[in-house]
Design an enzyme around this catalytic site. Structure first.
Site, PDB file in Angstrom:
ATOM      1  N   ASP A 101      21.972   8.723 -39.203  1.00  0.00           N
ATOM      2  CA  ASP A 101      21.802  10.157 -39.441  1.00  0.00           C
ATOM      3  C   ASP A 101      23.048  10.884 -38.912  1.00  0.00           C
ATOM      4  O   ASP A 101      24.080  10.877 -39.560  1.00  0.00           O
ATOM      5  CB  ASP A 101      20.505  10.596 -38.758  1.00  0.00           C
ATOM      6  N   ARG A 163       4.894   4.974 -39.188  1.00  0.00           N
ATOM      7  CA  ARG A 163       5.750   3.780 -39.260  1.00  0.00           C
ATOM      8  C   ARG A 163       5.155   2.722 -40.189  1.00  0.00           C
ATOM      9  O   ARG A 163       5.865   1.883 -40.729  1.00  0.00           O
ATOM     10  CB  ARG A 163       5.922   3.156 -37.864  1.00  0.00           C
TER      11      ARG A 163
END
Ligand code: IMP
Ligand code: MG
Length: 177
Positions: A101, A163
């Site tokens: 990111d 997740r």
């Protein structure tokens, strides 16, 4: 589908095909190099498990845990919560991450591990979000480029949830606003 997901960005089938491709590439690039896969917990866990099953060379693995993030924006600070349990001097290290990111986590980690004199360090990431890059780090292996949206699933979380989703999904903005 879990109600908090706005849309599926990358399907299970697309992930499977792309992870297999990267696994085959690593197989070609690391023949006879006995690489060590270093997974960055916890986001790497599904990607690493699937990726390694497509890598057909002798190799070992270990995990690190770092924290740099809470909620949906990076704090910029990186803390090592779990370090490697073995020496990596002279080894070919492949860092396995869920998403690149800002790049703060991986550039810190790469620098940190370079201090231990490995033979090489390469980065394998499931997702790459180049729009938000703050440091000049690039992934050697990347499965998918994603737009600047907060994504979850296949290991990636929002406050430890989601997740377990088998696909990569975009979270409804109202979930985190
Ligand atoms: P960076 O240091 O900004 O590159 O952040 C890397 C870490 O932030 C990743 O390992 C993820 O845990 C988390 N992260 C960044 N973007 C997202 C996202 O869209 N969804 C879930 N986690 C993310
Ligand atoms: Mg992570």
């Amino acid at each position: 589908m879990i109600n908090d997901i706005e849309r599926v960005l990358i399907s299970e089938e697309e992930i499977e095909a792309e992870v297999a491709r990267v696994g085959r590439q690593i197989t070609e690039d690391f023949r006879d190099k006995n690489p060590i896969f270093v997974g960055v917990l916890k986001g790497c866990f599904i990607f690493m498990a699937d990726l390694m099953r497509h890598v057909d060379v002798k190799c070992t693995m270990d995990f690190m845990a770092v924290s740099s993030y809470s909620g949906t924006s990076s704090t910029g600070a990186v803390k090592i919560n779990k370090d490697l349990g073995q020496d990596i001097e002279g080894r070919h290290v492949i860092i396995v991450e869920d998403i690149l990111d800002s790049g703060v986590t991986l550039s810190y980690l790469k620098h940190y591990l370079l201090g231990r004199k490995p033979a090489s360090i390469t980065i394998a990431t499931l997702l790459d979000k180049p729009a938000r890059r703050k440091s000049d780090i690039v992934a050697d292996y990347s499965c998918f480029e994603v737009p600047d949206a907060f994504v979850v699933g296949y290991g990636l979380d929002y406050n430890e949830q989601y997740r377990n989703l088998p696909y990569i999904g975009v979270l409804k903005p109202e979930v985190y606003s």
